[in-house]
Structure formats: C-alpha cells, structure tokens
Design a protein around this motif. Sequence first.
Motif, PDB file in Angstrom:
ATOM      1  N   ALA A 244      -3.818  23.521  40.075  1.00 16.42           N
ATOM      2  CA  ALA A 244      -4.595  22.529  40.824  1.00 16.42           C
ATOM      3  C   ALA A 244      -6.028  22.547  40.308  1.00 16.42           C
ATOM      4  O   ALA A 244      -6.337  23.241  39.335  1.00 16.42           O
ATOM      5  N   LYS A 250      -4.016  17.789  33.594  1.00 12.08           N
ATOM      6  CA  LYS A 250      -3.229  18.877  34.211  1.00 12.08           C
ATOM      7  C   LYS A 250      -3.359  20.183  33.429  1.00 12.08           C
ATOM      8  O   LYS A 250      -2.380  20.893  33.201  1.00 12.08           O
ATOM      9  N   VAL A 253      -2.139  23.129  35.500  1.00 14.21           N
ATOM     10  CA  VAL A 253      -0.668  23.125  35.616  1.00 14.21           C
ATOM     11  C   VAL A 253      -0.057  23.720  34.358  1.00 14.21           C
ATOM     12  O   VAL A 253       0.858  24.564  34.417  1.00 14.21           O
ATOM     13  N   ASN A 299       3.070  29.787  42.068  1.00 15.00           N
ATOM     14  CA  ASN A 299       4.076  28.755  41.801  1.00 15.00           C
ATOM     15  C   ASN A 299       5.299  29.013  42.665  1.00 15.00           C
ATOM     16  O   ASN A 299       5.861  30.108  42.641  1.00 15.00           O
ATOM     17  N   ASP A 303       8.731  23.790  45.678  1.00 16.20           N
ATOM     18  CA  ASP A 303       7.706  22.937  46.276  1.00 16.20           C
ATOM     19  C   ASP A 303       6.332  23.185  45.657  1.00 16.20           C
ATOM     20  O   ASP A 303       6.134  24.118  44.886  1.00 16.20           O
ATOM     21  N   GLY A 304       5.380  22.339  46.020  1.00 16.48           N
ATOM     22  CA  GLY A 304       4.019  22.497  45.538  1.00 16.48           C
ATOM     23  C   GLY A 304       3.762  21.741  44.261  1.00 16.48           C
ATOM     24  O   GLY A 304       4.641  21.076  43.695  1.00 16.48           O
ATOM     25  N   ALA A 305       2.532  21.886  43.739  1.00 17.98           N
ATOM     26  CA  ALA A 305       2.059  21.040  42.650  1.00 17.98           C
ATOM     27  C   ALA A 305       2.423  21.551  41.265  1.00 17.98           C
ATOM     28  O   ALA A 305       2.236  20.853  40.284  1.00 17.98           O
ATOM     29  N   VAL A 360      -1.393  20.986  51.543  1.00 18.03           N
ATOM     30  CA  VAL A 360      -0.579  21.701  50.553  1.00 18.03           C
ATOM     31  C   VAL A 360       0.701  22.227  51.179  1.00 18.03           C
ATOM     32  O   VAL A 360       1.774  22.200  50.563  1.00 18.03           O
TER      33      VAL A 360
END
Length: 409
Positions: A244, A250, A253, A299, A303-305, A360
């Motif tokens: 994030a 990204k 990421v 991570n 789920d999550g970004a 989040v």
Amino acid sequence: MSRTWLVALLACAVVALLAACVRVNTHDQSPRAADAGSTGTLRIATYNTSLNSDEAGGLLERLRGDDAGARKVAAVLQQVRPDIVLLNEFDYVADGSAADLFQQRWLERAQPGGGEALHYPYRYLAPVNTGVQSGLDLDNNGTIGGDGRDRGNDAWGYGLHPGQYGMLLLSRYPIDAATARTFQLLKWEAMPDARRPRHPDGRPFHPDSTWSQLRLSSKSHWDVQVRAPGGVIHVLAAHPTPPAFDGPEKRNVARNHDEIRFWTEYLSPGTHEWLCDDAGRCGGLAPDARFVILGDLNNDPVDGAGDHTAIVELLEHPRVLRMATPKSEGAIEAADADGGANAQHRGSAAHDTGSFGPRVGNLRLDYVLPSVGHAFVGNGVLWPRSDAAHADIVDGTDHRLVWVDVRVD
C-alpha cells in the motif's frame, strides 16, 4: 493411612494426571500453563508489537515512561510465554539499550493482566533498511529526501529515522550470532524475474540507474540459528513492506511480493548464485536444515490489497509443514463488530491476526511456518472474545500474537 486420606490422595493424583494431559490442543485459546521445553514441546511465536516511534530515540523514551502499549505487549508475552519469539516493529537501537530496557523494565516485572515475570537470556538484533536514506529519488516526486513522508519514501525502506520498525529476536535457547545471515543489502534486481515497478503504460517507474541500486528488503531478511532442544532451528525472519501507500505503479505491491518470494527461493533447490548475504556468502538454505519462518509478512492469502501469489506459494512449499491454520474466537467477533471491508472478505475471519479499520478490514498477516521435520502439537492467535480473560491486554498493538507448538519429529 485412613480411608479418607487414601481417597484424598487418589483424587489429587487424578487431578494431577488430568492437568498433565491438558497440553495445548489445536487452536487452544488458553495462555500457557507451563514451560513447553519441560514437555519436549517448543513454542515459537511472532508478534508485531508497534513498539516504534517517529523520532530517533523515541522508543527509549516510551520504555522509560508509563507506556500502555509496552505494558500490554509485555503482558501478552508473559501469558503466552514463547520459547522463541520475533518482535516486529521494535525500533533498532544499535547498542541494545532498547532491548535491555524492554527486558528488564517490562518483561521481567509481572504486568497487570500478564503472567509471571519472563526472562530471555538470548537475543538477536541487527540493522534494517527502514529510515536509512538512499540519496535517491525513490518515490519519483522530483526531490530527494525532505520532511516527513517525503523523507521516509526516499529511504531504502520507509521510515523517518534509521532503525524505525526494526526486528528483535528473543530466545530461551542459545542463538549462534556468528553464523547469522542477513540480507539487508541484497539488490532487488538480483532476484530472477524480479517484479520491477512500472507505470500503467509499461514504462519502468525507476530509471535504470536507480533500479540497479534498489534493495529488496524493506527492513532485512535474517537466517538466525537457534540451538534448541532436538537440534538447530534456522529462524527465518522478515517484515516485508505493506502492499500500500504507493501509486498506479504499485511499487510496494511488487516489493511485498518479491520480499515474500525471497523465502520460497531460499528454500528451493538450486545454487542460487544471486542470493548473497551481507557477508558475501551465496546460496540458499541447506536441504536438510530445519527452520521456522516468522514475521508480519503483510499479505493475506485471500483478502487485502496485496498480490497473494507469493504468500500462497510459500504456504504450499514442500518444505513447509502442513498444519491447521491458527485461529481465534476474538477475530470472528472483531470482524463482525468492525464491519466495513470485512463484509466483502472471502477468507475466514477466524484466521485474522490484526485489526486495521473498516476501510482495510481485518487480515491474516502474521505467520509462524515450521518446516517439515517438526511434529505439529498446536497453535493459536491470542485474540480472545471481549468478554473473555485477557481481552484487555491484546490491544496494545493492531496485531495479535501468533504461536505454534512443535516437537522434533
């Protein structure tokens, strides 16, 4: 001996036998009743403690004062009483004074809601990349350094001063610091098929001159040998960057993905000539070595970004022990109460290890992953329901302690 005394003795014997049998079961939520080492079981844990400060020296000030977070973190550790524990987000202070202060003033004094005083005779700490200025424009905003977040973004790992968000390893058993491997300086581009950050149109986000200098680890990757009962265990510790706080490129990421993939590469067959530690020794972990991967890996498998492929591959690595996923009743209650993004999550709320607000949601970010060669005994996340014992000590940080009990197979 009278019949009354005989009955009493038999009753005591039965109670003692039952107590001896009640060891930690899978997903047991209860605190630890006895030292695992005395039963041949080793308890290993990871805990993101949020014991950090935006100011250099700030953690020392926190630990010298009446800090509610430090008190609750110490109480949690006193309740669970792990034999080996990695503390994430414990600011690195080179002379060890912060680690000393936490040990002596907090762990070695019984805390409200905690258990008996807790002493770790062995520890390991080492420098991290967070807050160490790169001298480069890493966030591509046209300036180098600056104030606040601008300065943090141009450090090798995000941080407002060198050592912020560091790591501390504590152990009841001897740590062989002389053989420890650190990968603080490893270049990101050295990793085969590294996920170089790119603009949406495919252009590299960093110029070649910057990309060639970028470090993979936002903090560091450690391989620290602990001489535990039954043989040496390699503690593989890390705290990858959150996926994030970046832009359409990204970059965080991509970095989180590759920081996690580092361990998959480290465990897999091959010469790995690119995988060189800070002392210049190259190659991965010996195929017969026992290990445990510890840390806030930032991570969730579902789920999550983040890009979930790296964490899923690590969980499914043939050298990682298959076991039940740690869970808690408090995580289920918290997800219902917090609402927001939790309503759209596909993973089981019971497996969450931290609470990060409604935008989040709650996620599984913290991992204890033993190697094959260990026998699984039990595990859990210390996150009781709000009406249960110890509920008032777990909110010293937004993460919850995760533990696994193993024996040597």
